[in-house]
Design an enzyme around this catalytic site. Sequence first.
Site, short mmCIF file in Angstrom:
data_model
loop_
_atom_site.label_atom_id
_atom_site.label_comp_id
_atom_site.label_asym_id
_atom_site.label_seq_id
_atom_site.Cartn_x
_atom_site.Cartn_y
_atom_site.Cartn_z
N GLY A 48 36.09 45.34 58.23
CA GLY A 48 35.97 44.25 59.40
C GLY A 48 37.08 43.99 59.88
O GLY A 48 37.96 44.14 58.92
N LEU A 73 28.57 35.08 45.79
CA LEU A 73 28.38 34.28 47.19
C LEU A 73 29.07 32.90 46.95
O LEU A 73 29.30 32.50 45.90
CB LEU A 73 26.83 34.03 47.68
CG LEU A 73 26.19 35.47 48.03
CD1 LEU A 73 24.76 34.98 48.14
CD2 LEU A 73 26.78 36.01 49.14
N TYR A 159 25.13 55.95 52.17
CA TYR A 159 24.76 55.02 53.28
C TYR A 159 23.25 55.06 53.48
O TYR A 159 22.52 54.14 53.38
CB TYR A 159 25.51 55.21 54.49
CG TYR A 159 25.18 54.30 55.80
CD1 TYR A 159 25.72 52.95 55.63
CD2 TYR A 159 24.74 54.76 57.01
CE1 TYR A 159 25.36 51.95 56.68
CE2 TYR A 159 24.36 53.98 58.11
CZ TYR A 159 24.69 52.44 57.76
OH TYR A 159 24.65 51.55 58.89
#
Length: 323
Positions: A48, A73, A159
């Site tokens: 990203g 997280l 993937y």
Amino acid sequence: MSKVVLPKTMEGKTILVAGAAGFVPSTLCEFYLKQGAHVIGIDNFITGSRSNIDLLSAYKKFEFHQYNIYEKLPNFKDQKIDYILSMASPASPIDFAIIPIEIMRVNSEGTLKLLELAREKNARFLEASTSEVYGDPEIHPQREDYVGHVNPIGPRSCYDESKRFAEAMTMSFYHKYNVDTRIVRIFNTYGPRMRANDGRVIPNFITQAMKGEDLTVYGDGSQTRSYCYSTDLVNAIHYVLMSSDPTPFNIGNPDEYTVKETAELVIKILGSTSKICYLPLPKDDPKRRRPDITKIQTYSDYKPLVTFEDGIRQTAEYFRSIL
Ligand code: UDP
């Protein structure tokens, strides 16, 4: 299921977006921020772009955490979360050879962590799956009930198979724990905020056409793809998120082009002097891909609005602004 009615506002809702620095998730974050939601973005910047987070940081209700979601997280102890969007996977075929283990871990361990959080928070969960679950499809166009034709050990398998696993885990949380889940299967998407060096066909062709370089068509260019502009895709995701159906929805734009036609169109739209050159076709490159979007269109007013010509122009404008 009756037709999806969209809420007038997302004011008061909290939406967690894993993979917020990616081009589709970042466009989606902005869509929800504009509708008044509190958006929490997470990304580790493996693929990203920081610039996509900088754009979102202009919004007061955007919060960002730099985390690798398959490791840990952030602590959301007292935080209410209404929606969790699992969009953290690298998705370009050039990534598959470089970071296959990271891709498999984010779609397995990462998705598991997000599903556990959804269960704990009683949040609605959406898995951003992919047309790659169909592999090199034997039926055309692809409908949601087609179970696919995937090579488990090929160059795309990290993937394809991990996204199939993510879908299976999502359905398992739905059946076993009654987590309120949704699945979208995203077909080829393009638009501003993509990496210029992303390696996928549209950024490659646009940047090559802009520089006057040859457009690199792999194989003879007879393979097909159907390209959806990012804002259209975001509208589709929103419809599915607001639906009540946990089974997968294809989302995308069914207008189909051969890769050679794609190259010719990009040259024409951008008024480029570039020519086409031909390079070897990568192994397991799907020959034909077009979503059958009957299901989403039966249950919503979804319709792709941006033409290929406008989409290419707007994406080229973005690349011009960053290159
Ligand atoms: N492709 C191409 N030239 C490029 C990049 C991609 O001809 O510079 C082809 C690729 O072989 C595939 C199609 O364009 O048939 C779409 O590739 P992309 O990497 O965008 O995504 P895919 O749909 O294969 O996941």
